[in-house]
Design an enzyme around this catalytic site. Structure first.
Site, PDB file in Angstrom:
ATOM      1  N   ALA A 194       0.854  -1.180   0.000  1.00  0.00           N
ATOM      2  CA  ALA A 194       0.000   0.000   0.000  1.00  0.00           C
ATOM      3  C   ALA A 194       0.889   1.229   0.000  1.00  0.00           C
ATOM      4  O   ALA A 194       2.109   1.124   0.121  1.00  0.00           O
ATOM      5  CB  ALA A 194      -0.900   0.012   1.236  1.00  0.00           C
TER       6      ALA A 194
ATOM      7  N   GLU B  38      -0.944   2.270   7.116  1.00  0.00           N
ATOM      8  CA  GLU B  38      -1.105   3.436   6.234  1.00  0.00           C
ATOM      9  C   GLU B  38      -1.762   4.590   6.987  1.00  0.00           C
ATOM     10  O   GLU B  38      -1.395   5.745   6.817  1.00  0.00           O
ATOM     11  CB  GLU B  38      -1.923   3.075   4.985  1.00  0.00           C
ATOM     12  CG  GLU B  38      -1.356   1.921   4.153  1.00  0.00           C
ATOM     13  CD  GLU B  38       0.142   1.996   3.892  1.00  0.00           C
ATOM     14  OE1 GLU B  38       0.649   3.109   3.645  1.00  0.00           O
ATOM     15  OE2 GLU B  38       0.800   0.939   3.954  1.00  0.00           O
TER      16      GLU B  38
HETATM   17  N1  ASP Z   1       5.388   3.629   2.069  1.00  0.00           N
HETATM   18  C1  ASP Z   1       4.645   2.437   1.742  1.00  0.00           C
HETATM   19  C2  ASP Z   1       4.375   1.693   3.015  1.00  0.00           C
HETATM   20  O1  ASP Z   1       5.261   1.329   3.744  1.00  0.00           O
HETATM   21  C3  ASP Z   1       5.330   1.562   0.762  1.00  0.00           C
HETATM   22  C4  ASP Z   1       5.471   2.289  -0.572  1.00  0.00           C
HETATM   23  O2  ASP Z   1       6.320   3.184  -0.679  1.00  0.00           O
HETATM   24  O3  ASP Z   1       4.722   1.972  -1.503  1.00  0.00           O
HETATM   25  O4  ASP Z   1       3.261   1.492   3.328  1.00  0.00           O
HETATM   26 ZN    ZN Z   2       5.083   2.225   5.507  1.00  0.00          ZN
END
Ligand code: ASP
Ligand code: ZN
Length: 656
Positions: free
Chosen positions: A28, A64
Site C-alpha cells: 500500500a 497506512e
Molecule cells: N510507504 C509504503 C508503506 O510502507 C510503501 C510504498 O512506498 O509503496 O506502506
Molecule cells: Zn510504511
C-alpha cells in the site's frame, strides 16, 4: 481512536479516502489525500480471506493510517532516513495489533509472529550481500531498500527505545517529537533525540550517542551469556558479552546498547526473586543494559542453581548464544512465565536436534526428536489453559531457512529431509493428541474473527495436516477423507484452505480433485486464485515434483507475470519460500529463476529485483549448489540493459 488514546494523534482529514488496485508492487502507499491499497491488503470477506489475511489487512490499514502522522505530517529529510517513517510506523502497527488482540497471551502470539519474520528474513539479509544499516549510507536504487531491515529491524530499534524509557515515557517522547517537528522533514537522529530528551534520566538518554549505532552499523549482534552459581555465597553471576560479524563495507563494529530482559527460574520452574548485588529491591524480571564488550551482573540471595530466562520478550534484535542444557530448556518450555521465552525454549531444543541431524553422517534418522521433548510438546498441546494459537506456534518446527542460517555450509536438501523427518515423527508420535486437538477445537457456531477463534482454526488446521501426514505411512484413508469433507463443507476460507493445504502438503490422492474443485469455485476471485497458485508452488517437495508443477502452472490460462500478486504467488512462492524444492542438484531451479528474473526485469524491475534476492545466500551453499547458483547469478548479471534495480542486487551478490 487507538492513535488518539495511545499517542494523542487525531485524524486531521474531513474524510479518509482510499483506492484499491489489483496491480500494485507494494502492499500500500500512504498518499495523504488518497491512500492506495493493493487489493490483497484491504479486501476481505470470510468466504474468500483467511484469518491470516484479515490480520494482514488490519496491520496494513493501520500502517497506512498511522503514516498520516509518522510519514506525512513529519516526513523524511532524504531517502537515507526511510526508516524514520517505516520503522516507526511498523512499530505503531505492531503495537496496534497487539492492543487490539488484548490478552497477554494473544499479545505474545503477535510478538512471536513478528520475531519469526525478523529472524527468518531480516537476519539472513543482515548477514548477506545486501546487508545495510537501518539508515543506509548508499544505494543505487532506493526501491531496493524497502527492506525488512528498514521496516522490521527499524521497528525493533524503536521498540528498544520504547522499552528503555517505558510505555508512558515513550508517549512523552512522541509528544515532544511532534511539538518539535510537526510539518518538517527530519532525520532518524531527530527522532531518538526527542525520545531521549523527554526521558532525561533514562538509560537511553545516558547512552544516546552509543545507542545511535543501531542506525549506523549493520549486522546482527550476538550476545554470549555465561552464568556461574556459587552455592556457598548464594550468588549467581551472569556475564554477557557482545560481538558482531563484519558486513559489506563495515569490518569492525563498536559495541551496541543492548537491553537484555532476564528472569531466573528455580529447578521446579517457579520464578526466583531477582536482587542485584548492592541493591535492596527484588523484582521478578529485570532489564540489564549491556553497553560494553563484556559485563557481569551478580544476583544475591539465590537459594538454588537457577535456570536463566534470557532476552525475555525478545528485548533486542540479537542472536542469543547461551548453551543451556536440554533439561534447562525443558524446564522453561514447561514453566517460563515469559510466554515468548517459553516458546523460544521449544524452538531452541528443536533447532538443536535439527542441527545434530543435519551434521550427522548417513541417512536421516526417523527418530531425531528425543522422547522427553516429544512428551513436553504433548503436554503443551494438551495443556488445559494455554491458548490454541500459542500451542500452534510451540508445535511448529523452526523454518528451513532459519535452520540454514545457523550453518556455515548449507545443504538445503539435507535440511529439508531432516525437518520433514522431524515433522513426520511429531505427526506419528502425537497422532492421538492431534486427533483430540482436532475434535475439541473445531468450531461449530458462526464465524468469528477474534483471536481465540482464529487460534482454534489455526490449531485444527495444523492437526489436520499432521493427521494426513501420519496417514501417509499407515495407509489410513480416514483422515484424508475427513480433510476432504472439511474442505467441501467449510463455512469460511480459513478452514477450507487449511483442509486443502493438508491434502496438498501430505501428498494425498484427494489433493487433485480438491484443487480442481477449489479453482472452479473461486475462478472469479483473483486473490483466492493467488492462493491456489501459491499453495502448489510451496508444496512439500518429494523427489522433485514441485518444479515441473510450477512450470505447468505457468502455462495455465490464469497465470500472468504482469500482475505482481500473481507473479509472487507462483514464482516467489517457489524460488523464495520453498528451499527444499528450489535447490536441486540438477540446478534446474536456478535456471528457472534466472529466466524469470530476466523476463520480469523487462516489464517490472522493482519486482524483478525482489526475485533476484532469492539467491542472496548462495556463497554459503554446499556443492554442487554453490557453483550452479553463482553461474545463474552471473548469467543474469551478464545480460545487457539490465535495470539498475536488478543490477544492484546481482552485483552485490557476486561481490560476496
Ligand atoms: N510507504 C509504503 C508503506 O510502507 C510503501 C510504498 O512506498 O509503496 O506502506
Ligand atoms: Zn510504511
Amino acid at each position: 481512536a487507538w492513535d488518539e488514546a495511545r499517542f494523542g494523534l487525531p485524524l486531521d482529514l474531513e474524510r479518509f479516502m482510499i483506492v484499491a488496485t489489483s496491480d500494485f508492487n507494494m502492499g500500500a502507499m500512504e498518499n495523504k489525500g488518497l491512500n492506495i491499497f493493493n487489493t490483497k491488503y484491504v479486501l476481505a470477506s470470510q468466504s474468500t480471506a483467511t484469518d491470516v489475511d484479515f490480520a494482514n489487512v488490519e496491520s496494513v490499514v493501520g500502517h497506512e493510517y498511522f503514516h498520516n502522522w509518522t510519514g506525512n505530517r513529519i516526513t523524511c529529510r532524504d531517502w537515507f532516513q526511510l526508516s524514520l517513517k517505516e520503522g516507526l510506523t511498523v512499530f505503531r502497527d505492531q503495537e496496534f495489533s497487539m492492543d487490539m488482540a488484548g490478552t497477554p497471551s494473544a499479545r505474545a502470539v503477535k510478538r512471536i509472529e513478528d520475531v519469526r519474520v525478523l529472524r527468518t528474513v531480516q537476519f539472513p539479509e543482515d548477514a548477506g550481500p545486501m546487508a545495510h544499516p537501518v539508515r543506509p549510507d548508499s544505494y543505487i536504487e532506493i526501491n531496493n531498500f524497502y527492506t525488512v531491515t528498514i521496516y522490521e529491524k527499524g521497528s525493533e530499534v524503536v521498540r528498544m527505545q520504547h522499552n528503555l524509557v517505558g510505555r508512558d515515557g515513550f508517549a512523552q517522547g512522541m509528544k515532544l517529537y511532534f511539538e518539535r517537528h510537526d510539518g518538517q522533514a527530519v532525520t532518524c537522529d531527530d527522532f531518538v533525540q526527542a525520545i531521549a530528551d523527554a526521558n532525561p534520566s533514562s538509560a537511553l538518554a545516558q547512552h544516546l550517542e552509543q545507542f545511535k549505532r543501531w542506525y549506523s552499523q549493520s549486522g546482527t549482534p550476538v550476545v554470549h551469556a555465561r552464568g556461574q552459581y556459587d552455592a556457598a555465597a548464594q550468588t549467581y553471576a551472569l556475564t554477557l558479552s557482545q560481538s558482531c560479524a563484519a558486513t559489506p563495507g563495515q569490518a569492525d563494529k563498536l559495541p551496541f546498547v543492548i537491553p537484555v530482559e532476564i528472569g531466573l527460574l528455580g529447578q521446579d520452574g517457579s520464578a526466583l526473586p531477582l536482587q542485584l548485588q548492592g541493591t535492596d529491591a527484588t523484582t521478578a524480571s529485570q532489564t540489564l543494559v549491556l553497553t560494553e564488550a563484556t559485563q557481569t551482573w551478580v544476583f544475591t540471595g539465590v537459594t538454588q542453581a537457577p535456570v536463566p530466562s534470557l532476552l525475555r520478550g525478545f528485548s533486542a534484535p540479537v542472536v542469543l548464544d547461551y548453551d543451556g542444557s536440554d533439561a534447562e530448556l525443558l524446564t522453561q518450555l514447561a514453566h517460563d512465565s515469559d510466554a515468548f521465552n517459553r516458546w523460544e525454549a521449544g524452538q531452541r531444543l528443536a533447532l538443536r536436534y535439527a542441527l545434530q541431524a543435519v551434521r550427522a553422517d548417513g541417512a536421516v534418522a526417523a527418530d531425531i526428536l528425543p522422547g522427553d521433548f516429544v512428551a513436553a510438546l504433548r503436554d503443551v498441546l494438551r495443556h488445559p489453559t494455554l491458548d490454541a494459537a500459542y500451542k500452534d506456534l510451540v508445535l511448529t518446527l523452526p523454518a528451513e531457512s532459519y535452520i540454514a542460517e545457523q550453518l556455515d555450509v548449507v545443504d538445503p536438501q539435507r535440511i529439508h529431509a531432516v525437518r520433514e523427518s522431524m515433522r513426520q515423527q511429531l505427526a506419528e508420535a502425537l497422532q492421538a493428541d492431534w486427533a483430540w486437538a482436532f475434535d475439541t477445537h473445531s468450531a461449530t457456531g458462526a464465524y468469528q474473527p477474534d483471536p481465540i477463534s482464529c487460534g482454534r482454526r489455526a490449531l485444527t488446521g495444523s492437526a489436520l495436516l499432521m493427521l494426513c501426514l501420519a496417514a501417509r505411512t499407515s495407509g489410513d484413508t480416514v483422515w484424508p477423507g475427513k480433510a476432504y469433507q472439511r474442505f467441501k463443507d467449510a463455512g469460511n476460507m480459513t478452514d477450507r484452505f487449511n483442509a486443502l493445504s493438508a491434502l496438498v502438503n501430505s501428498g494425498a490422492e484427494l489433493a487433485k480433485p480438491a484443487l480442481e474443485r477449489f479453482h472452479a469455485l473461486f475462478k472469479s476471485e483473483p486473490l483466492v486464485i493467488d492462493k491456489w497458485f501459491s499453495l502448489q508452488a510451496s508444496n512439500c517437495d518429494r523427489g522433485g515434483q514441485v518444479l515441473p508443477a510450477v512450470k505447468q502452472l505457468m502455462k495455465h490460462a490464469d497465470f500472468s507475470l504482469k500482475n505482481p500478486n500473481r507473479a509472487r504467488s507462483l514464482i516467489f512462492s517457489y524460488c523464495s519460500a520453498n528451499p527444499g524444492a528450489f535447490h536441486r542438484t540438477d540446478a534446474a531451479g536456478y535456471v528457472f529463476w534466472s529466466e524469470r528474473v530476466l523476463e520480469l526485469d523487462a516489464i517490472n524491475p522493482q519486482v524483478a529485483a525482489r526475485l533476484a534476492r532469492a539467491l542472496d545466500r548462495w556463497s554459503k551453499l554446499a556443492e554442487p549448489y554453490r557453483t550452479a547458483a553463482r553461474e545463474a547469478i552471473a548469467r543474469v548479471a551478464a545480460k545487457p540493459d539490465l535495470s539498475n534495480d536488478v543490477r544492484e542486487v546481482v552485483t552485490r551478490a557476486l561481490g560476496d
